[in-house]
Design a protein around this motif. Structure first.
Motif, PDB file in Angstrom:
ATOM      1  N   ALA A   3       0.977  -1.313   0.091  1.00 11.80           N
ATOM      2  CA  ALA A   3       0.073   0.019  -0.001  1.00 11.80           C
ATOM      3  C   ALA A   3       0.742   1.393   0.077  1.00 11.80           C
ATOM      4  O   ALA A   3       0.446   2.158  -0.791  1.00 11.80           O
ATOM      5  N   GLU A   4       1.720   1.394   0.873  1.00 10.75           N
ATOM      6  CA  GLU A   4       2.468   2.473   0.965  1.00 10.75           C
ATOM      7  C   GLU A   4       3.380   2.597  -0.596  1.00 10.75           C
ATOM      8  O   GLU A   4       3.455   4.012  -0.811  1.00 10.75           O
ATOM      9  N   ARG A   5       3.818   1.680  -1.003  1.00  9.16           N
ATOM     10  CA  ARG A   5       4.473   1.952  -2.321  1.00  9.16           C
ATOM     11  C   ARG A   5       3.458   2.524  -3.478  1.00  9.16           C
ATOM     12  O   ARG A   5       3.774   3.693  -4.262  1.00  9.16           O
ATOM     13  N   LEU A   6       2.386   1.977  -3.589  1.00 10.29           N
ATOM     14  CA  LEU A   6       1.021   2.657  -4.091  1.00 10.29           C
ATOM     15  C   LEU A   6       0.676   3.883  -4.060  1.00 10.29           C
ATOM     16  O   LEU A   6       0.388   4.769  -5.025  1.00 10.29           O
ATOM     17  N   VAL A   7       0.738   4.284  -2.690  1.00  5.62           N
ATOM     18  CA  VAL A   7       0.449   5.576  -2.374  1.00  5.62           C
ATOM     19  C   VAL A   7       1.242   6.584  -3.070  1.00  5.62           C
ATOM     20  O   VAL A   7       1.254   7.646  -3.399  1.00  5.62           O
ATOM     21  N   ARG A  11       0.964   9.670  -5.352  1.00  4.26           N
ATOM     22  CA  ARG A  11       1.523  11.123  -4.976  1.00  4.26           C
ATOM     23  C   ARG A  11       2.272  11.875  -6.204  1.00  4.26           C
ATOM     24  O   ARG A  11       1.973  12.717  -6.456  1.00  4.26           O
ATOM     25  N   ARG A  12       3.123  10.642  -6.553  1.00  5.16           N
ATOM     26  CA  ARG A  12       4.180  11.297  -7.625  1.00  5.16           C
ATOM     27  C   ARG A  12       3.446  11.396  -8.847  1.00  5.16           C
ATOM     28  O   ARG A  12       3.422  12.751  -9.294  1.00  5.16           O
ATOM     29  N   ALA A  13       2.290  10.721  -9.245  1.00  6.66           N
ATOM     30  CA  ALA A  13       1.621  10.967 -10.606  1.00  6.66           C
ATOM     31  C   ALA A  13       0.746  12.145 -10.239  1.00  6.66           C
ATOM     32  O   ALA A  13       0.497  13.265 -11.167  1.00  6.66           O
ATOM     33  N   ALA A  25      -8.538  12.469 -12.855  1.00  8.73           N
ATOM     34  CA  ALA A  25      -8.436  11.015 -12.824  1.00  8.73           C
ATOM     35  C   ALA A  25      -7.449  10.612 -11.735  1.00  8.73           C
ATOM     36  O   ALA A  25      -7.666   9.345 -11.181  1.00  8.73           O
ATOM     37  N   GLU A  26      -6.457  11.212 -11.318  1.00 11.80           N
ATOM     38  CA  GLU A  26      -5.852  10.827  -9.987  1.00 11.80           C
ATOM     39  C   GLU A  26      -6.530  10.763  -8.776  1.00 11.80           C
ATOM     40  O   GLU A  26      -6.288   9.868  -7.777  1.00 11.80           O
ATOM     41  N   ALA A  27      -7.495  11.969  -8.571  1.00 13.01           N
ATOM     42  CA  ALA A  27      -8.581  11.654  -7.651  1.00 13.01           C
ATOM     43  C   ALA A  27      -9.122  10.411  -7.387  1.00 13.01           C
ATOM     44  O   ALA A  27      -9.561   9.965  -6.496  1.00 13.01           O
ATOM     45  N   TRP A  28      -9.616   9.846  -8.897  1.00 19.00           N
ATOM     46  CA  TRP A  28     -10.501   8.549  -8.739  1.00 19.00           C
ATOM     47  C   TRP A  28      -9.561   7.572  -8.402  1.00 19.00           C
ATOM     48  O   TRP A  28      -9.990   6.587  -8.036  1.00 19.00           O
ATOM     49  N   GLN A  29      -8.337   7.575  -8.497  1.00 18.93           N
ATOM     50  CA  GLN A  29      -7.213   6.680  -8.526  1.00 18.93           C
ATOM     51  C   GLN A  29      -7.034   6.647  -7.192  1.00 18.93           C
ATOM     52  O   GLN A  29      -7.033   5.324  -6.502  1.00 18.93           O
ATOM     53  N   ALA A  30      -6.831   7.582  -6.350  1.00 21.20           N
ATOM     54  CA  ALA A  30      -6.596   7.675  -5.149  1.00 21.20           C
ATOM     55  C   ALA A  30      -8.016   7.170  -4.124  1.00 21.20           C
ATOM     56  O   ALA A  30      -7.840   6.298  -3.236  1.00 21.20           O
ATOM     57  N   GLY A 100      -5.237  14.136   0.942  1.00 19.06           N
ATOM     58  CA  GLY A 100      -5.482  15.538   1.497  1.00 19.06           C
ATOM     59  C   GLY A 100      -4.868  16.387   0.244  1.00 19.06           C
ATOM     60  O   GLY A 100      -5.302  17.399  -0.247  1.00 19.06           O
ATOM     61  N   GLU A 101      -3.833  15.777  -0.458  1.00 23.92           N
ATOM     62  CA  GLU A 101      -3.061  16.377  -1.541  1.00 23.92           C
ATOM     63  C   GLU A 101      -4.224  16.518  -2.830  1.00 23.92           C
ATOM     64  O   GLU A 101      -4.211  17.481  -3.758  1.00 23.92           O
ATOM     65  N   VAL A 102      -4.845  15.331  -2.896  1.00 25.97           N
ATOM     66  CA  VAL A 102      -5.903  15.106  -3.943  1.00 25.97           C
ATOM     67  C   VAL A 102      -6.917  16.380  -3.716  1.00 25.97           C
ATOM     68  O   VAL A 102      -7.330  17.072  -4.820  1.00 25.97           O
ATOM     69  N   GLY A 103      -7.630  16.353  -2.268  1.00 30.98           N
ATOM     70  CA  GLY A 103      -8.441  17.590  -2.263  1.00 30.98           C
ATOM     71  C   GLY A 103      -7.866  18.890  -2.525  1.00 30.98           C
ATOM     72  O   GLY A 103      -8.632  19.579  -3.200  1.00 30.98           O
TER      73      GLY A 103
END
Length: 189
Positions: A3-7, A11-13, A25-30, A100-103
């Motif tokens: 999970a940490e690696r996917l997060v 974040r990088r994406a 798109a990244e919001a829905w990925q999150a 939080g970053e997505v928001g």
């Protein structure tokens, strides 16, 4: 993949997004990742997290239903690669940061767009990230309470051992050795 690696990948994406639709798109990925982590913890996580983890999974799933399939791109959700949540506390902390970053990124897109459809997509995604964040915070709080309780029990158990056993050597109470009847005893002169 953990999970940490996917997060970290998410974040990088998100940081590399240049277009508004990429941010969405990244919001829905999150959200898909939040659902997957919630599902993993609901089945394999600590007992004290399972109920809230089901809530996170459901929140991520409801949000995913709102996602435009084209928004997730042809690669599908990254969350499908999730195999483990090795450290629930660290994974949830990382996920909370990502949400939080997505928001914040979505607020930026919503404020900058004149397109009503994109604006409402952002609002829905912000609401979804908020709901998932609430579940993450609740689980982190529960983990900290459980850890505090475990520490108190350990301290209480140590105190009881000290009271019962006096000094300790090698983790066991020091006790007087019984004399062996076969051993010669020294007599005072």
């Amino acid at each position: 993949m953990d999970a940490e690696r996917l997060v970290a990948i998410g974040r990088r994406a998100l940081a590399e997004c240049r277009a508004a639709l990429d941010v969405v798109a990244e919001a829905w990925q999150a959200q898909a990742l939040a659902q997957a982590i919630g599902s993993q913890l609901a089945v394999n996580g600590p007992q004290e997290l399972r109920g809230e983890a089901r809530g996170l999974s459901e929140a991520g799933g409801r949000a995913g239903m709102l996602a435009d399939p084209a928004v997730l791109r042809s690669g599908g959700p990254r969350a499908a690669q999730l195999t483990a949540v090795a450290d629930p506390g660290r994974s949830l902390d990382a996920l909370g940061t990502l949400l939080g970053e997505v928001g914040m990124a979505l607020v930026g897109v919503a404020c900058a767009t004149d397109e009503e459809g994109l604006y409402w997509q952002c609002i829905e995604a912000i609401d979804a990230a908020d709901e998932s964040s609430d579940h993450v915070r609740a689980m982190l709080h529960r983990l900290s309470l459980c850890e505090r309780d475990r520490e108190r029990r350990r301290d209480r158990d140590r105190e009881r051992e000290r009271e019962r056993g006096g000094d300790r050597a090698g983790g066991r109470p020091v006790t007087a050795r019984r004399p062996d009847p076969a051993e010669p005893t020294a007599s005072p002169p």
